[in-house]
Write an enzyme that holds these catalytic residues in place. Structure first.
Site, PDB file in Angstrom:
ATOM      1  N   LYS A   1     -12.134   6.301  11.938  1.00  0.00           N
ATOM      2  CA  LYS A   1     -12.927   5.432  11.084  1.00  0.00           C
ATOM      3  C   LYS A   1     -14.234   5.098  11.797  1.00  0.00           C
ATOM      4  CE  LYS A   1     -11.744   1.894   7.696  1.00  0.00           C
ATOM      5  NZ  LYS A   1     -10.768   0.861   7.300  1.00  0.00           N
TER       6      LYS A   1
ATOM      7  N   GLU B   1      -0.069  -6.091  -4.108  1.00  0.00           N
ATOM      8  CA  GLU B   1      -0.230  -7.401  -4.734  1.00  0.00           C
ATOM      9  C   GLU B   1       1.007  -7.826  -5.521  1.00  0.00           C
ATOM     10  OE1 GLU B   1      -4.257  -5.667  -4.011  1.00  0.00           O
ATOM     11  OE2 GLU B   1      -2.414  -4.927  -4.950  1.00  0.00           O
TER      12      GLU B   1
ATOM     13  N   ARG C   1      -3.601  -7.128 -10.447  1.00  0.00           N
ATOM     14  CA  ARG C   1      -2.577  -6.125 -10.175  1.00  0.00           C
ATOM     15  C   ARG C   1      -1.180  -6.748 -10.079  1.00  0.00           C
ATOM     16  NH1 ARG C   1      -4.984  -1.401  -7.411  1.00  0.00           N
ATOM     17  NH2 ARG C   1      -3.183  -1.307  -6.032  1.00  0.00           N
TER      18      ARG C   1
END
Length: 615
Positions: A277, A361, A389
């Site tokens: 990353k 979630e 969600r």
């Protein structure tokens, strides 16, 4: 060397380039991303890490016919640059400019809109079905990060894909982190399988026996088999998918040859690529969560161009920490947003009481209901857009049996450059229709502190309060903060003819409109009053009956349909004319809050203009 083909406004034909030229192009793309993101803000570390994989996708597959599907799509900046948007890239995340996510209305090469995690493989399965029904020679290509593997939707899609066997190539971008550190056993699987009994048994019974029985010249092949078994191929193959990897996600020659192999297999394939990353920008390489999404910064030093300001998120987190220090019954959860929701320090301080469950979630919401049942005081800290969600779980697992789960709804209202997929403008409508739940909102930092305290003490039912990204619109300490009382509003400025009724951050926008009227001298002193509704479920009927006059102007940071104005029009007694300056019920584009509200015609100047013209 500079490759004009990537900047010509036409899609890049990468097949004309050699590997060294592709590597140079990757370098130029990273430089372009860093140049623009450091100026405009945006997603950085994830998109830098995915550059080589995206170049490989464009080299091997045909974006003009093959669906390119990016999970979340915050990592797709290189894709934008390779599909004729090099010059436009200067406008990234600016009002009227390029979106920070894939968007079909922006380019025919953006197959699907994205912004939320873990939808990509479901989209690929649907595309695979359509391609088969149409009898076409096309291959959906997915780029998905390892952090998305924490979401159940991924496994629902993989389960069907393994059964249906549609030709789909899934590139698993494994940088061993999502936004924060990876959460859960599934994400750790990528690095833990080697220690498992199953693998160790195969290793002992098969590989080592092979190594001893084969001539030395063939032991290299057996060793490679051992390395293959050490990774997670078994997991995907048990689901019915082919697996290749892990490969070096920054070695373009290896990426291209592997993707070519996957393309020719004619079945669902997972290509496991290990990446770094932030690749190419030293300050962002590795585990630095704050480099995921950034505000404008100096690319030489990595320092932000503007000092960080006090935010609603920080005030919420500080207040909750103070309460948690005193009350061991306080617990909390977030879904892959420990820094974004402010819970990062609480997770460190109280690891047995505060949890990050990853991009899950639904699980986050439901898991807090039994804690409430068992006498704890759970806080669910999730952005408005992501709380959507977990909607069924709010209804079925929290509201149905009336468990006092506290929902702290961050990023309510317009969130700025993230745009349509992230605007927190629907939670008022989707929550206020539910039985049992109570809804309230602070107007500034002081009342946000009071909101957290009130939620902590509340035991009767589910309760939710919302607050904006960054600062409130209302100047701090303008009105003394008073404790919340269930279903009680507050008159901040007395009025006679016109009442501006604000909810949450809408109080600040209403106050700004009132000040404009006073500055212009267009109204008589005392004609226009300001009310902070504070609660909308339940409403303060006693206060509302006092607001006699000609007009109620409603200001709140949510859409009109299902909003506060609609709610007030349904009160069981006569009212003055009601006009809502909430947002039109559309998907609201990206841009600064001020720019977007002006474009929508709901800025303070628009409110003031209407009142002047009416009276």
């Amino acid at each position: 060397m500079t490759f004009s083909l990537s900047k010509s406004g036409e899609i890049a034909n990468l097949k004309e380039l050699s590997i060294p030229q592709l590597e140079q192009l990757a370098k130029e793309i990273r430089e372009r991303i860093l140049e623009v993101v450091s100026r405009n803000g945006g997603h950085l570390s994830s998109t830098l890490g995915a550059v080589d994989l995206i170049i490989g996708m464009h080299y091997v597959f045909d974006v003009k016919k093959d669906p390119f599907i990016f999970d979340v799509s915050h990592q797709a900046y290189a894709h934008k640059l390779l599909t004729g948007r090099w010059k436009e890239f200067d406008t990234l995340r600016q009002f009227g400019g390029l979106s920070g996510y894939t968007k079909p209305s922006e380019s025919p090469y953006d197959y699907f809109s994205a912004g939320h995690s873990s939808t990509s493989i479901s989209i690929a399965v649907g595309a695979g079905k359509a391609i088969k029904l149409k009898g076409e020679d096309r291959i959906p290509v997915v780029l998905i990060g390892d952090g998305a593997l924490g979401s159940g939707m991924v496994y629902e899609a993989l389960n069907e894909l393994g059964e249906r066997k549609y030709p789909v190539v899934i590139i698993l971008n494994d940088n061993e982190m999502s936004i924060g550190r990876p959460i859960g056993a599934l994400s750790k699987y990528l690095t833990r399988l080697k220690a498992g009994k199953f693998y160790q048994g195969i290793k002992e019974k098969v590989v080592k026996k092979m190594l001893h029985s084969l001539p030395s010249d063939f032991r290299y092949v057996a060793k490679k088999m051992e390395e293959f078994l050490a990774v997670n191929g078994i997991f995907f193959e048990e689901l019915g998918l082919e697996y290749i990897g892990p490969i070096d996600g920054h070695n373009l020659e290896e990426i291209i040859s592997t993707l070519q192999q996957a393309k020719e297999m004619g079945k669902p394939v997972v290509v496991h690529a290990k990446t770094i990353k932030g690749k190419g920008y030293r300050q962002a390489e590795g585990y630095y969560e704050h480099w995921h999404g950034v505000s404008p910064f100096d690319p030489k030093t990595g320092e932000p161009k503007s000092p960080p300001k006090l935010s609603a998120t920080k005030v919420f987190a500080q207040t909750l920490e103070e309460i948690a220090d005193r009350d061991p019954k306080v617990v909390g959860v977030t879904a892959a947003m420990p820094s974004g929701t402010g819970l990062k320090e609480l997770l460190k301080k109280y690891p047995d009481r505060f949890w990050d469950v990853g991009i899950a979630e639904q699980h986050a919401v439901t898991s807090m209901a039994p804690l409430a049942k068992e006498g704890f005081k759970p806080f669910v800290a999730i952005y408005s857009t992501f709380l959507q969600r977990g909607y069924d779980q709010i209804i079925h697992d929290v509201c149905l049996d009336n468990y006092p789960v506290r929902f702290a709804i961050d990023r309510a209202g317009i969130v700025g450059a993230d745009g349509e997929t992230h605007q927190g403008v629907f939670d008022v409508g989707y929550l206020r229709i539910l039985p049992n739940i109570r809804l309230f909102a602070p107007r500034d930092f002081g009342t946000l502190r009071e909101a957290v305290k009130f939620a902590h003490k509340w035991e009767k039912s589910p309760i939710a309060f919302r607050y904006p990204r960054g600062a409130f619109d209302l100047p701090e300490n303008l009105f003394p903060p008073t404790p919340f009382e269930e279903g009680r509003g507050e008159i901040l400025i007395p009025g006679k003819r016109v009442w501006i009724l604000g909810y949450g951050n809408g109080v600040g926008r209403g106050y700004q409109a009132l000040k404009l009227l006073e500055e212009r001298g267009e109204i008589a002193p005392g004609d226009v009053g300001l009310v902070d509704l504070r609660f909308i479920k339940p409403l303060d009927f006693q206060l509302l009956r006092q607001l006699e006059g000609d007009l109620w102007v409603v200001v709140s940071d949510n859409v009109e349909d299902g909003g506060v104005g609609e709610l007030l029009k349904g009160v069981p007694f006569p009212t003055p004319q009601i006009l809502s300056f909430e947002y039109p019920t559309i998907f609201i584009p990206h841009g600064s809050k001020r720019e977007v509200e002006k474009w929508l015609g709901v800025a303070p100047v628009d409110i003031a203009h209407y009142i002047i013209n009416t009276f």
